[in-house]
Each structure stands twice: as C-alpha cells, then as structure tokens.
Design a protein around this motif. Structure first.
Motif, PDB file in Angstrom:
ATOM      1  N   LEU A 292      32.625  23.600  53.993  1.00 21.11           N
ATOM      2  CA  LEU A 292      34.008  23.106  53.925  1.00 21.11           C
ATOM      3  C   LEU A 292      34.586  23.082  55.335  1.00 21.11           C
ATOM      4  CD1 LEU A 292      36.756  22.422  52.552  1.00 21.11           C
ATOM      5  CD2 LEU A 292      37.139  24.867  52.284  1.00 21.11           C
ATOM      6  N   ARG A 294      37.868  22.165  56.822  1.00 21.31           N
ATOM      7  CA  ARG A 294      39.233  21.840  56.378  1.00 21.31           C
ATOM      8  C   ARG A 294      39.858  20.929  57.435  1.00 21.31           C
ATOM      9  NH1 ARG A 294      39.206  27.410  54.076  1.00 21.31           N
ATOM     10  NH2 ARG A 294      40.091  27.298  51.981  1.00 21.31           N
ATOM     11  N   GLU A 296      42.279  19.034  57.614  1.00 22.84           N
ATOM     12  CA  GLU A 296      43.735  18.883  57.770  1.00 22.84           C
ATOM     13  C   GLU A 296      44.282  19.661  58.961  1.00 22.84           C
ATOM     14  OE1 GLU A 296      42.264  19.794  55.028  1.00 22.84           O
ATOM     15  OE2 GLU A 296      42.779  21.855  54.549  1.00 22.84           O
ATOM     16  N   ARG A 330      35.896  17.801  54.437  1.00 23.21           N
ATOM     17  CA  ARG A 330      36.864  17.475  53.385  1.00 23.21           C
ATOM     18  C   ARG A 330      37.934  16.587  54.001  1.00 23.21           C
ATOM     19  NH1 ARG A 330      40.351  22.031  50.576  1.00 23.21           N
ATOM     20  NH2 ARG A 330      41.332  22.288  52.592  1.00 23.21           N
ATOM     21  N   ASP A 333      43.775  17.494  53.449  1.00 26.62           N
ATOM     22  CA  ASP A 333      44.453  18.071  52.287  1.00 26.62           C
ATOM     23  C   ASP A 333      45.826  18.542  52.741  1.00 26.62           C
ATOM     24  OD1 ASP A 333      45.190  19.324  49.964  1.00 26.62           O
ATOM     25  OD2 ASP A 333      43.801  20.996  50.171  1.00 26.62           O
ATOM     26  N   LYS A 338      50.615  23.103  53.163  1.00 20.94           N
ATOM     27  CA  LYS A 338      50.254  22.605  54.493  1.00 20.94           C
ATOM     28  C   LYS A 338      51.084  21.360  54.805  1.00 20.94           C
ATOM     29  CE  LYS A 338      45.552  23.976  53.520  1.00 20.94           C
ATOM     30  NZ  LYS A 338      44.525  23.310  52.729  1.00 20.94           N
ATOM     31  N   ARG A 356      50.176  15.690  47.374  1.00 26.18           N
ATOM     32  CA  ARG A 356      49.286  16.321  48.352  1.00 26.18           C
ATOM     33  C   ARG A 356      47.906  15.649  48.340  1.00 26.18           C
ATOM     34  NH1 ARG A 356      47.000  22.195  46.335  1.00 26.18           N
ATOM     35  NH2 ARG A 356      45.547  21.722  48.014  1.00 26.18           N
ATOM     36  N   MET A 426      35.963  17.790  45.316  1.00 28.80           N
ATOM     37  CA  MET A 426      36.311  19.174  45.061  1.00 28.80           C
ATOM     38  C   MET A 426      36.750  19.266  43.607  1.00 28.80           C
ATOM     39  SD  MET A 426      38.118  20.662  48.412  1.00 28.80           S
ATOM     40  CE  MET A 426      37.819  22.320  47.806  1.00 28.80           C
ATOM     41  N   GLU A 428      39.145  21.192  41.698  1.00 33.99           N
ATOM     42  CA  GLU A 428      40.271  22.094  41.939  1.00 33.99           C
ATOM     43  C   GLU A 428      41.295  22.041  40.821  1.00 33.99           C
ATOM     44  OE1 GLU A 428      41.224  22.371  46.484  1.00 33.99           O
ATOM     45  OE2 GLU A 428      41.011  20.273  45.953  1.00 33.99           O
ATOM     46  N   GLY A 449      36.926  24.398  44.447  1.00 35.72           N
ATOM     47  CA  GLY A 449      37.966  25.078  45.224  1.00 35.72           C
ATOM     48  C   GLY A 449      38.637  26.069  44.287  1.00 35.72           C
ATOM     49  N   THR A 450      38.095  27.275  44.238  1.00 39.03           N
ATOM     50  CA  THR A 450      38.602  28.244  43.243  1.00 39.03           C
ATOM     51  C   THR A 450      40.028  28.695  43.557  1.00 39.03           C
ATOM     52  OG1 THR A 450      37.422  29.915  44.498  1.00 39.03           O
ATOM     53  CG2 THR A 450      36.396  29.155  42.453  1.00 39.03           C
ATOM     54  N   ASN A 451      40.466  28.551  44.816  1.00 31.05           N
ATOM     55  CA  ASN A 451      41.835  28.975  45.132  1.00 31.05           C
ATOM     56  C   ASN A 451      42.827  28.120  44.349  1.00 31.05           C
ATOM     57  OD1 ASN A 451      40.338  30.332  47.031  1.00 31.05           O
ATOM     58  ND2 ASN A 451      40.915  29.005  48.725  1.00 31.05           N
ATOM     59  N   ASP A 452      42.598  26.815  44.388  1.00 32.92           N
ATOM     60  CA  ASP A 452      43.489  25.935  43.635  1.00 32.92           C
ATOM     61  C   ASP A 452      43.149  25.935  42.155  1.00 32.92           C
ATOM     62  OD1 ASP A 452      45.497  24.843  45.312  1.00 32.92           O
ATOM     63  OD2 ASP A 452      43.926  23.817  46.429  1.00 32.92           O
ATOM     64  N   ARG A 462      49.870  29.960  44.134  1.00 28.11           N
ATOM     65  CA  ARG A 462      49.057  30.862  44.965  1.00 28.11           C
ATOM     66  C   ARG A 462      49.834  31.441  46.140  1.00 28.11           C
ATOM     67  NH1 ARG A 462      44.722  26.525  47.573  1.00 28.11           N
ATOM     68  NH2 ARG A 462      44.561  27.841  49.405  1.00 28.11           N
ATOM     69  N   CYS A 499      33.511  26.659  47.300  1.00 22.87           N
ATOM     70  CA  CYS A 499      34.006  26.910  48.650  1.00 22.87           C
ATOM     71  C   CYS A 499      35.334  27.664  48.650  1.00 22.87           C
ATOM     72  CB  CYS A 499      34.110  25.614  49.454  1.00 22.87           C
ATOM     73  SG  CYS A 499      35.273  24.450  48.739  1.00 22.87           S
ATOM     74  N   GLY A 500      35.843  28.012  47.474  1.00 20.13           N
ATOM     75  CA  GLY A 500      37.064  28.832  47.416  1.00 20.13           C
ATOM     76  C   GLY A 500      36.710  30.284  47.729  1.00 20.13           C
TER      77      GLY A 500
HETATM   78  C1  PEP Z   1      40.417  25.921  47.301  1.00 19.19           C
HETATM   79  O1  PEP Z   1      41.408  25.433  46.753  1.00 19.19           O
HETATM   80  O2  PEP Z   1      39.724  26.830  46.796  1.00 19.19           O
HETATM   81  C2  PEP Z   1      39.994  25.420  48.625  1.00 19.19           C
HETATM   82  C3  PEP Z   1      38.837  25.768  49.149  1.00 19.19           C
HETATM   83  O3  PEP Z   1      40.871  24.620  49.313  1.00 19.19           O
HETATM   84  P1  PEP Z   1      42.177  25.187  50.071  1.00 19.19           P
HETATM   85  O4  PEP Z   1      42.129  26.695  49.982  1.00 19.19           O
HETATM   86  O5  PEP Z   1      42.111  24.679  51.447  1.00 19.19           O
HETATM   87  O6  PEP Z   1      43.255  24.599  49.250  1.00 19.19           O
END
Ligand code: PEP
Ligand code: MG
Length: 538
Positions: A292, A294, A296, A330, A333, A338, A356, A426, A428, A449-452, A462, A499-500
């Motif tokens: 990943l 990023r 952006e 990527r 984003d 951001k 976004r 991704m 997400e 993207g596990t964060n999203d 988040r 990649c999260g």
């Molecule tokens: C995610 O969402 O897990 C991710 C890897 O992207 P970002 O954290 O940059 O939104």
C-alpha cells in the motif's frame, strides 16, 4: 515514585535521566516600530539565516541519520517560504507597524493555531513545524538561542517536540521521548518509530523544573512514565526490557528468511508506505514488496495537486528502489480525515460517509487521469500495480478500468512505454465484501482496508476517541466479511491481501493466514514480527 499515563508510539522500555526541554519564552517588544522598512530588512536577514541554519541541520541529519529523516527539515524550509505566512508578516510590519520579532511571533502563532485546529492529522502535525520555524526566527531576531545538549542517557520530556528540536538532540543519548502533546502521526512519533525509541505522546505529566536530572523509566508498551521509579518497578521493567531485547534479537534472525508457514505455504509480506521517503524503512525491515503506497500524501499540505512529472518521479523512485518487487500504488484517497484545502471541498455532516477517494476522482477526471498517466509511465521501471480505494459497486470498478485503459492507450499513442499493471480494488465497504464474488471476476486482486471496513461495518467513526470501547477490530461481523472476501477472490482465481492495521495484529496473524489471505501489508516496523509468527504456524 510518581506515575503518569500517556499514549505509547513505540513499544519498549527505557531508563534515563529526565531532561526537560525548556523552550525559552521570548518576550517581544509590542510597541510600534519607527521604521517599517528597517524592520522588514531585519526580518529578511533573520529569515535568510534561519534557512541557512535549517540547511545545516538538514546536511547534519542526512549524514548522521539519513536523507529520509532529513527531509523533515525540508518541510520547515518550505514553511519558511510559504506565501501566506510571508504575506501575513509583511502586512504586520508594513501596515500595522509591528516590529519584526512581534510580527513573526504573531503570524507564527496564528498559523500554528490554524494548523492545530485542522482535522487532517498530517496537517495538524504541521502546527509544531510552524511554531518551530517562527520560534527560530524570533530567537535570531532577539539574539537568544536554546541549548539542546544532552550530557547523559536521557528521557527527553517536553510539552511538544518539533522535528528540528528532535533532530538537534544527540541520538546516542536519547533513551525515550515523553511529550504532553503530539499525535501518533506527528513527526516525533514517526522519528521515534524510525529510531525505535520507546516514546509516549499525550502524556499527562507536569513540566516541573525540579524533575530535571531525576531518574525516569518509560514503558512504551503500557504507556506509562515513572519518575524516580522504586526498586520493584525498576526490577519489573528491567525484566520486560530483557524480554524485549531477546525478542528483537530473535526478530533479527528473521531477516532474509522466506515468509512461509511450517507446512510450506508462502505468504507475501509487504510494507505500507506514505511516500518515497518511507521506502528505506521498508527495505531495511526486509519488506518483500509495497502492499500500500498511500499516494494521497503527495497531495496534502500544499497549495495545489502534484503534477504528472512530480508523481511520475515519486512512483518511478519507489518502483526502481524496490528493484522488481511489487509496488501497489493506491490512487488518491482524499476526503474524510485527509483534507486538501486546494480541492475546496464543502463541509459535510458525515465526512466518513461522504465525498472521498474514488468518488472525488470520478468528478475530477483531470486529477484522476494525471495520476493514472504518472503510474503507467512509472510502470516500465519496475513492477507496479494500481488499486482503487472505497469501491462499493461493480460499475465503479468498471469505470476505473475503462479510464485506466484509455490512459494506457493515450500513452501508447504518444509512443510511451508502459509495463503490465495489475488492477485491484480495496475492500473497505461492507458492500464490496458482500459482493466480493462479482467484483473478483473483474478485478486482478483485492486488498482489504480493515481500518475503513471496521468503521463502516460497526458504524463507528474511526476518528472518534469516545467510541474506543465499541471499536472491536475482532468483531465476528468483520471476520465474516473477511472470509467472504478471500473466498470470493479465490473462487475467481485472484489473490487477496490485507493492508489495514489488522494485518499487523499479532492475535490475528494465524486467523488471517488460515482464512487463506495471500498477502499481508504492514508498517515496516512490524514486518519481522509478522514473519516470525507466520513461520511459527503449522
Ligand atoms: C484502511 O482503510 O484499512 C486502509 C488501509 O486505508 P486508510 O487507513 O488509508 O484509509
Ligand atoms: Mg481506507
């Protein structure tokens, strides 16, 4: 003994003498100047000297630590040339009869407060840079300087640390950083991770002069700092420190080994990066590729978007640096947390559910195509894959592919060589995970993207610190979506990665590999630990 809590940004145990950074409080003369021209000339001279000093710190850092960290100083040199800042100073000197030091202090504070109030963590972190630059100019104008000399192994305690302050300290003597402010995204936190120095930010510690020189211990795992630790605490922390060192030695043995389970299954272990400057860390930590990039971050903290040439150079730099290993870029984003001011996005009631990433790109083909041109041009210098963020529907994937193909043909019409570029998405949004089967038939790979995905599955912003106890990153709903994603991918014969942040969660490595994930992409500092856990699996 006194104990204070903070947020650990690099795990580990450290002991040292407390060294309190006492930033000099400059008192500026607020009376009207006699000659605005003379004050303007004084400012220009101080600005020039500030730039020379920063250039010298840049060279010193580059020689002693490396170019990547030295680039932090370049951010300050850019701030020094910032048109808005210079205009504000000029206005104060020429139209409001402020003396040079007063004008710089006033404009510096205004801009630092402005940055501190922004949502975007990257921009927020620029507040310390702004404060640092203006403090340096004011110091020069008043002929007063700070001392950054450490005399013994020290725990550096400060309200906040600016990058240039951090870089002026003698690394050999720094055992830990403890700051009252700062975020996990601040440069000091990034540097702490680069140097692997146990550190805390947002520590609830008073800055009492009399703590200077007293014994201190820092627990970066738990997020605690002990002033004059008692014997029992000291012994407990020493045992932990021994364990950390043993673990680190164990991890060093992972360098150069393949990432395979006991039964011989290969897992690709890649790194997440935010820019070309992170590539060194990825290579140092033995990343097998970049999972990943990023992109952006190339677009943030500036007055307009980066042009094709600038992006091409960045992508080419990483592709060449990784020497044939895969680099997944990527597409930008931007939006939600951001923000790029130059885009002029409207305020939204629910930015996380809003405008976004790919949603902006579809409305701004100029930006999207420029980025795709740069990616394709760079693709003949290494192994580049592209991935699109925030996809929820098949039509979005189709439109991405169509645009990319048009760009590729355009370049080919111009006689520009391109390489084979895998095109993935991704995962997400719950929608994408639930439709993984359909999406997999038209994508070359998935990266979750596990964060999203966690935020959208659990309906938890988040960014909202109040929701910490609801944020269950191991929630069964999320695990089910992760299973559906990898199953959908494999049924269609494509690979799937994560990649999260979950990819680096030690408690989840086994589960994710057993689910069948082919790739895990983690922050460089977590590569060797993840490899060890995979190699310990059956
Ligand atoms: C995610 O969402 O897990 C991710 C890897 O992207 P970002 O954290 O940059 O939104
Ligand atoms: Mg995301």
């Amino acid at each position: 003994m006194k104990v204070y809590a903070g947020k650990g940004v690099f795990p580990g145990i450290a002991f040292g003498a407390a060294w309190l950074l006492k930033r000099q409080e400059f008192v500026v003369d607020e009376s009207s100047s006699v000659s605005p021209e003379a004050e303007w000339a004084l400012f220009q001279a101080a600005k020039k000297r500030t730039d020379e000093e920063l250039a010298a710190i840049y060279e010193k850092t580059k020689a002693e630590i490396g170019e990547e960290d030295a680039n932090i100083i370049d951010v300050q040199r850019m701030i020094l040339e910032d048109g808005d800042f210079l205009e504000a100073v000029e206005d104060l000197i020429k139209n409001e009869s402020c003396r040079a030091a007063h004008a710089v202090a006033k404009a510096g504070k205004q801009f630092a407060d402005f940055f501190a109030g922004l949502e975007d963590p990257y921009m927020k972190a620029r507040s310390a840079d702004m404060a640092d630059v203006s403090h340096r100019i004011v110091g020069l104008l008043l002929d007063r300087r700070e001392s950054f000399t450490l005399h013994e192994p020290s725990v550096v305690v400060a309200d906040d640390l600016s990058p240039s302050e951090t870089l002026q300290l003698d690394k050999k003597l720094i055992r830990a950083f403890v700051t009252r402010r700062g975020s996990t995204n601040s440069h000091t936190a990034i540097l702490a991770r680069t140097f692997k120095i146990p550190s805390l930010v947002q520590a609830e510690i008073p800055l009492d002069d009399d703590m200077d020189g007293k014994a201190m211990a820092v627990d970066g795992h738990k997020g605690a700092v002990y002033l004059e630790p008692d014997e029992e605490t000291r012994n407990r922390l020493e045992t932990l420190q021994g364990r950390d060192e043993e673990e680190r030695r164990g991890l060093e043995r992972m360098r150069g080994l393949p990432t395979v389970t006991g039964s011989g299954r290969k897992v690709e272990l890649f790194a997440n990066i935010g820019g070309v400057e992170d590539m060194t860390a990825a290579l140092n930590e033995d990343a097998e590729g970049i999972g990943l990039f990023r992109s952006e971050f190339l677009y943030l903290g500036r007055e307009g978007p980066p042009g094709e040439e600038e992006q091409f150079n960045a992508y080419r730099g990483v592709a060449e640096g990784m020497a044939g290993r895969k680099v997944v870029i990527r597409t930008m984003d931007i939006g939600a947390d951001k923000q790029a001011d130059w885009l002029g996005l409207e305020e939204e009631a629910n930015p996380a559910l809003g405008y976004r990433a790919i949603r902006i790109c579809f409305d701004r083909p100029d930006l999207f195509r420029t980025q795709l041109r740069a990616i394709y041009r760079a693709s003949s210098f290494g192994t580049i894959a592209v991935m699109f963020p925030m996809i929820s529907s098949l039509w979005e994937l189709r439109l991405c592919r169509k645009t990319a193909e048009e760009v590729r043909q355009e370049l080919s019409g111009e006689g520009i060589k391109t390489g084979d570029v895998e095109m993935g998405i991704m995962i997400e949004t719950p929608a994408a995970a639930l439709c993984a089967g359909e999406l997999a038939r038209e994508a070359d790979f998935f990266s979750v993207g596990t964060n999203d995905l966690t935020q959208y599955t659990l309906a938890i912003d988040r960014q909202n610190e109040k929701l910490g106890r609801f944020m269950d990153t191991h929630h069964p709903a999320l695990l089910r979506l992760l299973e559906m994603t990898v199953e959908g991918a494999h049924k269609a014969g494509i690979w799937a990665g994560i990649c999260g942040e979950l990819a680096a969660d030690p408690e989840m490595t086994g589960t994710l590999v057993e689910m069948g994930y082919d790739e895990l992409s983690v922050s460089p500092a977590f590569i060797l630990g993840t490899r060890k856990r995979i190699r310990e699996m059956q």
